[in-house]
Write a protein that holds these residues in place. Structure first.
Motif, PDB file in Angstrom:
ATOM      1  N   GLN A 265       0.827  -1.206   0.000  1.00  0.00           N
ATOM      2  CA  GLN A 265       0.000   0.000   0.000  1.00  0.00           C
ATOM      3  C   GLN A 265       0.870   1.268   0.000  1.00  0.00           C
ATOM      4  OE1 GLN A 265      -3.026  -0.944  -0.424  1.00  0.00           O
ATOM      5  NE2 GLN A 265      -2.584  -3.064   0.136  1.00  0.00           N
ATOM      6  N   ILE A 266       1.970   1.239   0.753  1.00  0.00           N
ATOM      7  CA  ILE A 266       2.871   2.392   0.790  1.00  0.00           C
ATOM      8  C   ILE A 266       3.423   2.678  -0.610  1.00  0.00           C
ATOM      9  CG2 ILE A 266       5.027   3.266   1.713  1.00  0.00           C
ATOM     10  CD1 ILE A 266       4.529   1.577   4.225  1.00  0.00           C
ATOM     11  N   LEU A 267       3.791   1.626  -1.323  1.00  0.00           N
ATOM     12  CA  LEU A 267       4.392   1.816  -2.642  1.00  0.00           C
ATOM     13  C   LEU A 267       3.366   2.271  -3.676  1.00  0.00           C
ATOM     14  CD1 LEU A 267       6.932  -1.140  -2.749  1.00  0.00           C
ATOM     15  CD2 LEU A 267       7.330   1.259  -2.165  1.00  0.00           C
ATOM     16  N   VAL A 268       2.104   1.865  -3.528  1.00  0.00           N
ATOM     17  CA  VAL A 268       1.060   2.398  -4.415  1.00  0.00           C
ATOM     18  C   VAL A 268       0.899   3.899  -4.158  1.00  0.00           C
ATOM     19  CG1 VAL A 268      -1.397   2.343  -4.973  1.00  0.00           C
ATOM     20  CG2 VAL A 268      -0.145   0.204  -4.691  1.00  0.00           C
ATOM     21  N   ALA A 269       0.893   4.297  -2.885  1.00  0.00           N
ATOM     22  CA  ALA A 269       0.811   5.722  -2.558  1.00  0.00           C
ATOM     23  C   ALA A 269       1.991   6.479  -3.161  1.00  0.00           C
ATOM     24  CB  ALA A 269       0.765   5.914  -1.045  1.00  0.00           C
ATOM     25  N   ARG A 270       3.146   5.879  -3.102  1.00  0.00           N
ATOM     26  CA  ARG A 270       4.363   6.495  -3.658  1.00  0.00           C
ATOM     27  C   ARG A 270       4.232   6.672  -5.176  1.00  0.00           C
ATOM     28  NH1 ARG A 270      10.086   5.537  -1.909  1.00  0.00           N
ATOM     29  NH2 ARG A 270      11.443   5.280  -3.712  1.00  0.00           N
ATOM     30  N   ARG A 271       3.689   5.658  -5.853  1.00  0.00           N
ATOM     31  CA  ARG A 271       3.509   5.764  -7.306  1.00  0.00           C
ATOM     32  C   ARG A 271       2.503   6.867  -7.654  1.00  0.00           C
ATOM     33  NH1 ARG A 271       6.145   1.365  -9.291  1.00  0.00           N
ATOM     34  NH2 ARG A 271       6.222  -0.477  -7.933  1.00  0.00           N
TER      35      ARG A 271
END
Length: 421
Positions: A51-57
């Motif tokens: 989820q953190i990496l989706v937010a980052r993208r």
């Protein structure tokens, strides 16, 4: 910005959405979105990292992130389908809120025109009286829809049932969306696919209370190649906190990824391009023993979470354990973390000779088998071949005054702990 949804789909990061065309239109211009994390432990795990990496993208595509750490919802916990959650003390949860915030912050940009903002639902929930909650929020929820949620339905059908506390969780999470819409103009929420019921409850609440349309999508839960739960090992959950899962163990987890799953993990957890991933997929198919894709995965995710120095330390420790590096060159933390992943035996338990240690550690099933391993040149102490099975472990052989590494053959390892008992 307009390509981010297609990129997420290519990476396998979209499971469900409220209205795909409306979502696509919303993502064609800067929007404010949020994703929530409940502090139910002192650390996030690699499932949370998705989820953190989706937010980052999404942030990199120009959108405005709200990262919610649920000080209020964390006091209750999303209902599990099997049993009631244990309620943690408020002071404990408050401490976990702080630690989870600190874990998330390095992954996003907290400055700039679309800076990420950390938020806590305790800020608005704590000000509500029970009457206000029931009158202003609860009246917009329909019990039939709440009962249809999978976890709630499973608990209702069980002998234990479900408490009103856990049943009300989706009211609190739904209120988060409404408050973030009011406070920050948030029009998009995403989360894990197991949160679809809670997420749509929030979408519906905003629609009922504010007469406006907002958007949502879910991210599939990452699984192993056989469909079973991802991120669990024999020693437990793979945490982001290095004190709970060492960088060495973290690196090894990714290095052990199955061939059938590694391409999917690379898409989800790394920023490698399509061309790079296609080349790694070809390498896996043509040269599976080289494990190029796994090594790339382990490098990228460990560097992302723990830094390049942790990757170098983990790779040096692994090489040294298997005779391709110098064990004595490893610092004590790196060696201890690596040996924690191996079977261990203590010299104080009666085993002192090499034959006894090989047997006690389980590397050999019997003393006679241990003697054969020594005679065949297949037994090692600290990567040095043993010639005398009756030789005792000498103090000078101990690494950092405590450890010795036993090896039988090329890849079967155990650790000897000579610490005084």
């Amino acid at each position: 910005m307009s390509d981010v949804l297609e990129d997420l789909r290519w990476r396998g990061l979209v499971a469900q959405s409220t209205d795909e065309e409306a979502l696509r239109a919303a993502l064609a211009r800067p929007c404010t979105f949020y994703v929530g994390f409940d502090p139910t432990a002192p650390s996030l795990h690699i499932g949370s990292l998705v989820q953190i990496l989706v937010a980052r993208r999404l942030q990199r595509a120009g959108h405005h992130p709200l990262l919610l750490v649920g000080g209020a919802t964390g006091l209750i916990g999303d209902p599990k389908p099997t049993a009631e959650r244990q309620l943690n003390d408020a002071d404990v949860v408050a401490g976990w809120v702080d630690s989870v915030r600190r874990q998330i912050e390095p992954f996003v940009d907290l400055e700039g025109p679309n800076a990420a903002r950390m938020v806590d639902n305790m800020d608005w929930t704590s000000r509500l009286s029970a009457v206000d909650l029931l009158r202003d929020v609860g009246r917009h929820f329909r019990v039939g829809r709440m009962l249809a949620k999978d976890a709630v339905a499973a608990r209702m059908a069980s002998d234990e049932g479900i408490s009103f506390t856990e049943f009300s969780y989706q009211v609190l999470q739904g209120m988060d969306y409404l408050e973030l819409w009011r406070r920050h103009g948030c029009t998009l929420q995403f989360g894990g696919s197991d949160q679809w019921g809670n997420i749509t409850a929030g979408v519906d609440l905003v629609h009922r209370a504010a007469q406006t349309q907002v958007h949502a999508f879910t991210v599939p839960l990452v699984t192993k190649a056989d469909g079973t739960k991802f991120g669990k090992t024999e020693s437990g959950t793979v945490w982001l906190d290095p004190s709970l899962t060492s960088p060495y163990a973290f690196h090894q987890f990714w290095l052990r990824a199955e061939d059938a799953a590694v391409d999917g993990y690379l898409r989800v957890f790394t920023d490698r391009s399509r061309e790079e991933l296609e080349a790694l997929a070809t390498a896996t198919a043509e040269r599976p023993g080289a494990r190029e894709a796994q090594r790339a995965l382990a490098h990228d995710v460990t560097a992302l979470v723990h830094g390049e120095a942790a990757v170098a330390s983990a790779e040096a420790a692994a090489a040294a354990l298997f005779g391709r590096g110098d064990l004595e060159a490893l610092d004590e933390p790196a060696l201890t973390a690596a040996l924690a992943e191996l079977p261990q035996t203590a010299v104080g338990e009666g085993a002192r000779t090499v034959v006894e240690l090989l047997t006690a550690s389980g590397l050999s099933p019997s003393r006679s088998a241990a003697r054969r391993a020594v005679a065949d040149g297949g037994a090692y102490v600290n990567n040095v071949a043993v010639r005398d099975g009756d030789a005792e472990l000498a103090p000078g052989q101990l690494l950092h005054g405590r450890w010795a590494v036993l090896r039988r053959g090329k890849r079967t390892l155990a650790a000897v702990d000579a610490r005084p008992r």
